[in-house]
Scaffold this motif. Structure first.
Motif, PDB file in Angstrom:
ATOM      1  N   THR A 364       6.445 -10.870  10.739  1.00  9.12           N
ATOM      2  CA  THR A 364       5.568  -9.823   9.776  1.00  9.12           C
ATOM      3  C   THR A 364       5.663  -8.955   9.066  1.00  9.12           C
ATOM      4  O   THR A 364       5.091  -8.089   8.413  1.00  9.12           O
ATOM      5  CB  THR A 364       4.006  -9.776  10.886  1.00  9.12           C
ATOM      6  N   GLY A 365       6.921  -8.935   8.552  1.00  7.55           N
ATOM      7  CA  GLY A 365       7.451  -7.580   8.043  1.00  7.55           C
ATOM      8  C   GLY A 365       7.153  -7.255   6.584  1.00  7.55           C
ATOM      9  O   GLY A 365       6.563  -8.818   5.799  1.00  7.55           O
ATOM     10  N   ALA A 366       7.425  -6.805   5.677  1.00  9.17           N
ATOM     11  CA  ALA A 366       7.227  -6.109   4.542  1.00  9.17           C
ATOM     12  C   ALA A 366       7.832  -7.197   3.627  1.00  9.17           C
ATOM     13  O   ALA A 366       8.899  -7.419   3.518  1.00  9.17           O
ATOM     14  CB  ALA A 366       7.759  -5.268   4.777  1.00  9.17           C
ATOM     15  N   GLY A 367       7.091  -7.776   2.500  1.00  8.35           N
ATOM     16  CA  GLY A 367       6.817  -8.968   1.836  1.00  8.35           C
ATOM     17  C   GLY A 367       6.476 -10.300   2.269  1.00  8.35           C
ATOM     18  O   GLY A 367       6.289 -11.792   1.957  1.00  8.35           O
ATOM     19  N   THR A 368       6.016 -10.032   3.446  1.00  6.52           N
ATOM     20  CA  THR A 368       5.855 -11.941   3.825  1.00  6.52           C
ATOM     21  C   THR A 368       5.048 -11.930   3.615  1.00  6.52           C
ATOM     22  O   THR A 368       3.577 -10.760   3.209  1.00  6.52           O
ATOM     23  CB  THR A 368       6.172 -11.897   6.123  1.00  6.52           C
ATOM     24  N   LEU A 370       1.611 -12.172   6.077  1.00 12.44           N
ATOM     25  CA  LEU A 370       1.323 -12.197   6.992  1.00 12.44           C
ATOM     26  C   LEU A 370       0.690 -10.648   6.963  1.00 12.44           C
ATOM     27  O   LEU A 370       0.428 -10.109   7.715  1.00 12.44           O
ATOM     28  CB  LEU A 370       1.426 -11.837   8.703  1.00 12.44           C
ATOM     29  N   SER A 371       2.234  -9.838   6.448  1.00 15.71           N
ATOM     30  CA  SER A 371       2.060  -8.200   6.079  1.00 15.71           C
ATOM     31  C   SER A 371       1.177  -7.794   5.849  1.00 15.71           C
ATOM     32  O   SER A 371       0.471  -7.239   5.735  1.00 15.71           O
ATOM     33  CB  SER A 371       3.603  -8.239   5.427  1.00 15.71           C
ATOM     34  N   THR A 372       0.545  -8.846   4.643  1.00  9.08           N
ATOM     35  CA  THR A 372      -0.896  -8.391   4.095  1.00  9.08           C
ATOM     36  C   THR A 372      -2.481  -8.300   5.193  1.00  9.08           C
ATOM     37  O   THR A 372      -3.236  -7.155   4.877  1.00  9.08           O
ATOM     38  CB  THR A 372      -0.983  -9.083   2.708  1.00  9.08           C
ATOM     39  N   ILE A 373      -2.375  -8.770   6.530  1.00  4.52           N
ATOM     40  CA  ILE A 373      -2.854  -8.838   7.286  1.00  4.52           C
ATOM     41  C   ILE A 373      -2.678  -7.781   8.435  1.00  4.52           C
ATOM     42  O   ILE A 373      -3.182  -6.367   9.129  1.00  4.52           O
ATOM     43  CB  ILE A 373      -3.742 -10.440   7.658  1.00  4.52           C
ATOM     44  N   PHE A 374      -1.509  -8.073   9.157  1.00  7.77           N
ATOM     45  CA  PHE A 374      -1.089  -7.102  10.376  1.00  7.77           C
ATOM     46  C   PHE A 374       0.086  -6.459   9.286  1.00  7.77           C
ATOM     47  O   PHE A 374       1.221  -6.576   9.090  1.00  7.77           O
ATOM     48  CB  PHE A 374       0.060  -7.779  10.401  1.00  7.77           C
ATOM     49  N   THR A 375      -0.357  -4.623   8.753  1.00  9.51           N
ATOM     50  CA  THR A 375       0.121  -4.459   8.275  1.00  9.51           C
ATOM     51  C   THR A 375       1.300  -3.323   8.814  1.00  9.51           C
ATOM     52  O   THR A 375       2.290  -1.814   8.490  1.00  9.51           O
ATOM     53  CB  THR A 375      -0.824  -3.286   7.275  1.00  9.51           C
ATOM     54  N   SER A 376       0.908  -3.704  10.569  1.00 12.72           N
ATOM     55  CA  SER A 376       2.303  -2.375  10.813  1.00 12.72           C
ATOM     56  C   SER A 376       3.407  -3.037  11.425  1.00 12.72           C
ATOM     57  O   SER A 376       3.171  -3.819  12.843  1.00 12.72           O
ATOM     58  CB  SER A 376       1.348  -1.384  12.280  1.00 12.72           C
ATOM     59  N   THR A 377       4.350  -3.477  10.836  1.00  8.75           N
ATOM     60  CA  THR A 377       5.375  -3.487  11.550  1.00  8.75           C
ATOM     61  C   THR A 377       5.659  -3.538  13.080  1.00  8.75           C
ATOM     62  O   THR A 377       5.982  -4.628  14.001  1.00  8.75           O
ATOM     63  CB  THR A 377       6.560  -4.019  11.157  1.00  8.75           C
ATOM     64  N   ASN A 378       5.972  -2.363  13.802  1.00 12.35           N
ATOM     65  CA  ASN A 378       6.148  -2.429  14.640  1.00 12.35           C
ATOM     66  C   ASN A 378       5.371  -2.766  16.140  1.00 12.35           C
ATOM     67  O   ASN A 378       5.198  -3.100  17.032  1.00 12.35           O
ATOM     68  CB  ASN A 378       6.808  -0.761  15.170  1.00 12.35           C
ATOM     69  N   PHE A 379       4.043  -2.192  15.492  1.00 11.23           N
ATOM     70  CA  PHE A 379       2.793  -2.671  15.969  1.00 11.23           C
ATOM     71  C   PHE A 379       2.403  -4.147  16.261  1.00 11.23           C
ATOM     72  O   PHE A 379       2.471  -4.982  16.808  1.00 11.23           O
ATOM     73  CB  PHE A 379       1.296  -2.404  15.638  1.00 11.23           C
ATOM     74  N   ASN A 380       2.973  -5.118  15.194  1.00  6.72           N
ATOM     75  CA  ASN A 380       3.092  -6.439  15.270  1.00  6.72           C
ATOM     76  C   ASN A 380       3.753  -6.961  16.137  1.00  6.72           C
ATOM     77  O   ASN A 380       4.223  -7.627  16.542  1.00  6.72           O
ATOM     78  CB  ASN A 380       3.060  -7.278  13.689  1.00  6.72           C
ATOM     79  N   GLY A 381       4.990  -6.826  16.282  1.00  9.03           N
ATOM     80  CA  GLY A 381       6.343  -6.681  16.865  1.00  9.03           C
ATOM     81  C   GLY A 381       5.690  -6.425  18.510  1.00  9.03           C
ATOM     82  O   GLY A 381       5.808  -7.320  19.769  1.00  9.03           O
TER      83      GLY A 381
END
Length: 614
Positions: A364-368, A370-381
């Motif tokens: 879900t990192g920047a550029g993937t 899913l990153s446009t929906i789930f915008t917080s990389t750390n929270f995604n983890g």
């Protein structure tokens, strides 16, 4: 519950609900008064939230601290505090209040990534706030000072470089690694046209990852200063005649600088040395600790207030029909249930956290997509870990429950999963719909209160990184919705696979035992990981950590650059909301009225500040 009993209990239930609400709200009001007193030096500092349009067109929401001693005739130095990644303006309340008590005009903006500001460029936003500070009539425009924390160190340095000759000083708190990346090839700090200071935690894992141990950091700063040997507490003079300062602090992690007395002492000493305080006080004269203690009480109480509001809704005639008699399931006896809890509730989630969270951060990192929906990389983890760990544990628990039912000649029912009343074959649509309406009403009430408290008093219930009770902004609201859905799924799976505890025969006592057990077990896996990681890091004292996470930056060291860095608040959120759901289910026999409002509460209020960060 029969209709007659329901009518008879209605007045009593409403009185109890109102009594519970009155107690929780009364505690919150008392805490609010003391927090206001501490943060404003009992009315000597006025705190305002202002919205300013930045040069890039974004709206920057900023907390401004106006000491009563600062006037157009008696101008004061100004300090702009740039927060770190996954932080917001209130993250630095402890620093802001201590500096404002000493007469400095303090501006603490929400930069893109957290808080109430809209999407924009962090550097441009901070630059506009700094320029705005220069226009304030009570500010000495020749004495503008910047403080950066973590990622805010790079922001402060970039802003100062874009305002040559207009910035008096820049203080970087826990940021040698940021200074290194922000300067690039231009590492001669002696050529910068302002006083420059660095405060470093000896146990900072980011410095260790990008530069090395404290000795390596001193060597880096010595090379960057290019003007003499660097040691902790060193003041050097640059070629341009400005001071260069370096200070190491112990006993704190990268994330805990806001509640480190030694760090706050170093900040106060530096600022008072560089720009003498209009209202000088010894650096030991600090009021942030009682402010944090009272804020902690308020944060816990707000969780109880949330439960009290849901309970009040369920006592109203319109919502009473979704209450059920909780099925009396047989308690499992012996050591086996507790062994299963140890394995399923603690061991498996603890072991899964590091690998699962790391892969979710990559996916879900920047550029993937899913990153446009789930915008917080750390929270995604963290949410990804919850989905896998709680989902897996929930499925196992449900399978065990089904096996026991089959062994006893029965069949798994919706009531066994807390999804409906005993004997119901289908979930009534009105149940989740009314539960959602309860959640919307309760969250609206809390949002209104938070907005009023900040609007009139300028304060927030903020305890370090453990809780973020922020008001709503449209962008953050929209970005929080996907996380609310994920949190709902996680909580529904986890709470449907309910834990059956031994009964003492006293329903009230059993309820509070269940709440305590569920709260502790929900929070324990992350607590164990954090204790190991950061307790160990403090013991080592160089920035090296115990648990190597996937290094998404490619440096290949035993370091901490994953979701665990930002997981402090989730112990509180997971434990608190799980306890709330347990209480509401045991009292009203309906899991929906706990899970849906709790998922909204967690996603919209307790975690909102994390949902913009890319």
């Amino acid at each position: 519950m029969t209709e007659g009993k329901d009518r008879a209990s209605a007045p009593t239930g409403m009185r109890k609900a109102l009594h519970f609400l009155g107690i929780t709200f009364g505690i919150l009001v008392v805490c609010t008064f003391f927090i206001w007193g501490f943060q404003t030096d009992w009315g000597k500092v006025r705190i305002e939230r202002q919205s300013i349009t930045a040069a890039d067109g974004s709206t920057v929401s900023t907390l401004v601290y106006f000491p009563s001693s600062a006037t157009a005739e008696n101008k004061a130095s100004a300090i702009v505090i740039n927060h770190g990644r996954s932080n917001q303006a209130h993250s630095n309340d402890t620093w802001s209040m201590e500096l404002a008590r000493r007469g400095y005009v303090v501006l603490s903006p929400d930069l893109f990534g957290g808080g109430e500001s809209t999407t924009g460029d962090r550097n441009a936003q901070s630059l506009s706030i700094t320029q705005y500070a220069m226009t304030l009539p009570m500010v000495d425009s020749s004495d503008i000072n910047l403080i950066g924390y973590s990622a805010g160190c790079g922001t402060s340095l970039k802003v100062a470089q874009r305002l040559p000759g207009e910035i008096h000083s820049v203080l970087e708190v826990f940021g040698p690694f940021i200074v290194s990346s922000a300067l690039g090839d231009n590492t001669d700090l002696g050529k910068l046209g302002f006083d420059f200071g660095v405060i470093k935690s000896t146990a900072d894992q980011y410095d260790y990852n990008f530069i090395g141990d404290p000795e390596s950091c001193r060597q880096f700063m010595e090379q960057a200063y290019a003007s003499g040997a660097v040691a902790s507490g060193t003041y050097l003079t640059s070629g341009s005649g400005h001071s260069l300062y370096y200070q190491e602090v112990n006993g704190t992690l990268h994330q805990t600088g806001n509640i480190s007395g030694e760090t706050i002492d170093a900040i106060i000493n530096y600022e008072q040395n560089i720009s003498p305080a209009p209202t000088p006080k010894p650096s030991s004269d600090q009021i942030w600790l009682p402010q944090q203690i009272i804020s902690g009480i308020a944060c816990v109480d707000l969780m109880f207030l949330f439960v009290a509001l849901v309970q009040l809704m369920l006592e109203m005639p319109f919502f009473r029909d979704i209450r059920n008699e909780r099925p009396k399931l047989p308690a499992r006896k012996g050591a086996l249930p507790w062994v299963l809890d140890l394995i399923l509730g603690i061991l498996i989630p603890t072991v899964l956290f590091v690998p699962v969270s790391a892969y979710f951060m990559v996916w879900t990192g920047a550029g993937t997509p899913l990153s446009t929906i789930f915008t917080s990389t750390n929270f995604n983890g963290i949410v990804g870990w919850l989905l896998v760990a709680i989902g897996l544990v929930g499925i196992i628990r449900i399978a065990v429950t089904a096996h026991i039912k089959k062994k006893n000649g029965g069949k798994l029912q919706l009531s066994d999963l807390a999804l409906a009343a005993e004997g119901e074959q289908h979930i009534r649509p009105s149940v989740p719909l009314k539960a959602g309406l309860i959640g919307a009403i309760v969250i609206a009430i809390i949002f209104i209160w938070l907005a009023a408290v900040e609007g009139f008093l300028g304060i927030n219930y903020q305890v370090w990184n453990l809780s973020d009770y922020l008001g709503v902004s449209p962008e953050r609201f929209v970005r929080a919705i996907p996380y609310c859905i994920l949190i709902f799924i996680v909580m529904m799976i986890g709470c449907s696979a309910q834990r059956i505890l031994p009964s003492t025969g006293n329903e009230r006592r059993d309820t509070w035992i269940a709440v305590a057990v569920d709260t502790v077990l929900a929070a324990l896996p992350l607590f164990i990981l954090l204790f190991m990681q950061y307790g160990g890091s403090l013991m080592i004292g160089t920035g090296e950590t115990i648990l190597p996470q996937m290094d998404i930056y490619g440096n290949g060291k035993n370091t901490s650059v994953g979701a665990l860095d930002f997981a402090f608040g989730y112990c509180y959120m997971m434990g608190g909301t799980t306890g709330a759901v347990t209480y509401l289910y045991r009292k009203y026999g309906n899991i929906w009225v706990g899970v849906i409002p709790a998922a909204i509460f967690a996603g919209m209020i307790t975690l909102m500040s994390f949902t913009i960060v890319a």
